[in-house]
Write an enzyme that holds these catalytic residues in place. Sequence first.
Site, PDB file in Angstrom:
ATOM      1  N   TYR A 102       0.819  -1.214   0.000  1.00 38.84           N
ATOM      2  CA  TYR A 102       0.000   0.000   0.000  1.00 38.84           C
ATOM      3  C   TYR A 102       0.848   1.256   0.000  1.00 38.84           C
ATOM      4  CZ  TYR A 102      -4.363  -2.339  -0.151  1.00 38.84           C
ATOM      5  OH  TYR A 102      -5.424  -3.074  -0.609  1.00 38.84           O
TER       6      TYR A 102
ATOM      7  N   HIS B 247      -5.146  -2.817   6.832  1.00 37.29           N
ATOM      8  CA  HIS B 247      -4.474  -3.809   5.988  1.00 37.29           C
ATOM      9  C   HIS B 247      -3.360  -4.542   6.720  1.00 37.29           C
ATOM     10  CE1 HIS B 247      -6.608  -2.929   2.313  1.00 37.29           C
ATOM     11  NE2 HIS B 247      -6.419  -1.644   2.499  1.00 37.29           N
TER      12      HIS B 247
END
Length: 743
Positions: free
Chosen positions: A267, A423
């Site tokens: 990410y 996440h």
Amino acid sequence: MKYFLLIFCFWISFLSPSSSTAKGHEHPSLILTKASVKEIRDNINKYPILERTVLEMKKRLDATIAEGIEVPIPKDPAGGYTHEQHKENYRRMYEAGILYQVLQDPKYAQFVDDMLMKYAEMFPTLPLHPVKKSYAPGKLFWQCLNDDNWVVYTAQAYDCVYDAISPKHRKIIEKDLLRPYAEFLSKENLKVFNRIHNHGVWDVAAVGMLGYVLGDQQLVEQSLHGYFKKPLKGDEAFRQANARAGFYAHLNQLFGPEGYYTEGPYYHRYALTPFILFAEAISNNEPERDIFHYRNSVLLKTVDCLLQLTNEKGEFLPFNDAIPEMSINAPSVIEGVDIAYKHEQNPDFVAVAALQNKVTISEGGLMIAKALASGDVPRIRRHSHIIKDGQHGDQGGIGFLYSKNRAEQFALTLKYSTHGLSHGHYDKLGLTLYKKGKPVLQDYGAVRYVNVEQKEGGRYLPETAKFARQSGSHNVMTCDGKSHFDGNIKESSKHWGTLMAFDVDHKDYQAIRARQNHVYEGVDMQRTIVQIQDTSLRDPIYLDVMEGFSKETHQYDLSYQYLGQIMDMKFDQYTSHQTLSPIGTQAGFEYIWKVAEAETTTQNAQFSWLNHEVFYTITTLNNAPTKQTLGEYGANDPNFNLRREPMYMMSRRADDVRFVNLIEPHGKINPATNELVRDTHSQISDLKETNLAEGLNVVQFQHSNGHTYQVFLAANSDKAAKHTATLNNETVRWQGPISVVVK
């Protein structure tokens, strides 16, 4: 006549390339500027990599223009026709804007004009996307995040062709499409716009870039500081440092001092696009903000940090949710490297650009092209180091140990960082091991097939949360068959590890030790990794000491998620199961078949496998009765979402536990002929540990090269502490928590 001339001159100035937004900025001014476009035009034929990029872009776009424009009513999830068509549209509009500026061919501006007019006609009629499987559905896409992507690149396209679009069409496009989109992404989606998360970064970047291209400073301010009915009072420096949302809050809260992005490399790569593109738009429109040097140049550091989070193949290390194959060739990284190089001539950026073999059409891309053309292209500098997590670098981090041989380099990581927001994974003190960029001990990453419609439209599959995020899928120690922090994200997010020791200054060894307290109620953990590589060892040997501390008895399981084919097992008793059952009932273990198990009571057990032409052995010191389990992913997986890969686990019951293992690469096989095979068996024997005194131990083993290796370990992690002990009637002295002696 005089009046007519005045009117004529007004319209000419309005349509000319020097016309401006209400704020006074000329177009283009987001990523490209008039000055950078001129320099690109003047030099494009000098640099093949730049010229090739333009020609490839032109070929794609000319084919798209020949096919005609399609703007379908949104209805499909990710991977479906309408989803992919709207993605294709913003990409081609973006390229058309660039080509219009560089080649000055009006057909590219007309393409953007025609496309935007179709969207302007459709947008006011759109409800929320019909596939409502997101906490924040979009208009063109199933989630608002994809709409942000669309706007970020469409804003650049509009900026590039602004002066070529008639005032009448500009009015329609802004009134019916761009301004309503800005309203939708901000005020109507405050849960995204004010969120500190990669979704929030994309949202504020989209609205902020629209603000600049529309000449709306209020939109820019909201993107920088968040949208609140009662904004912070104080001067700009105070508002930046204390921002509750918006771009400055993201810069403050999501990066460590070296630029580590808290959600992890995958990410990091994804969020890099809005961070870098919006920052470049800020720099070009409000240079006085000096955004690339904000927070001690954290945006420039984060590009360099991201490059350090790759393996030798350029793939991102899959900490947290990740697709392991994602690499530096991602468009976001190419954009980030080029723009960052414009602001800081870091040689690593040139080294990465050489591997990418591609540049963007931008000022930074031109500078990279010049650097590559010089012929003096460096290699990425990889060295053992620590990357700190948390705004102030006080929330754990990632440790890296690199071996000496660059041609056959090993890289070991030890993760003791924060959870990583939504996440993140439950793998405190987890390690991974790579050789030349290929995983030996892996992190699974995530269970996802991006944009594959058959796999739930490319979204995260349920096994991500139930398996890939859980501790059972990582190279960690678990307790009582549960995930760390019992799989509770709120609890996990409160805790991070502490670096106890990091020593890479010795010629024969490097070491790292980290501790994680409160992993389970009443259970603390510590892991010590020593990379041993003296001149007689071609490849490093890793001593892995995993400890658990508790006042009560627990079952401790230490897993190794190895990749490869089993070669040999030296256990006392070995049972291969004909009927399969899961290893456990939770923590990801319910997704792992129990393939075989063994009970081992002898001093050493060994497990060997072959991975990419190299043999590996884990030698275990059985200082207590130990059960070995061989597993394979795939249990409770009716839709076959998991990769069928193996794992190896050792288990003990104790209050305090101490797993002592050696991870040893050895030998080689030539797959081309299968005739050159050497050192297929472990070169290590007689692994043992001796308690020298309270808090002082020595781990010893013999190697076939004739040397005895002694690793002295002190419970006290103070680097300045001096220790004295007696071993084999000899006095041994060392300083710090770890020392290695080769005899």
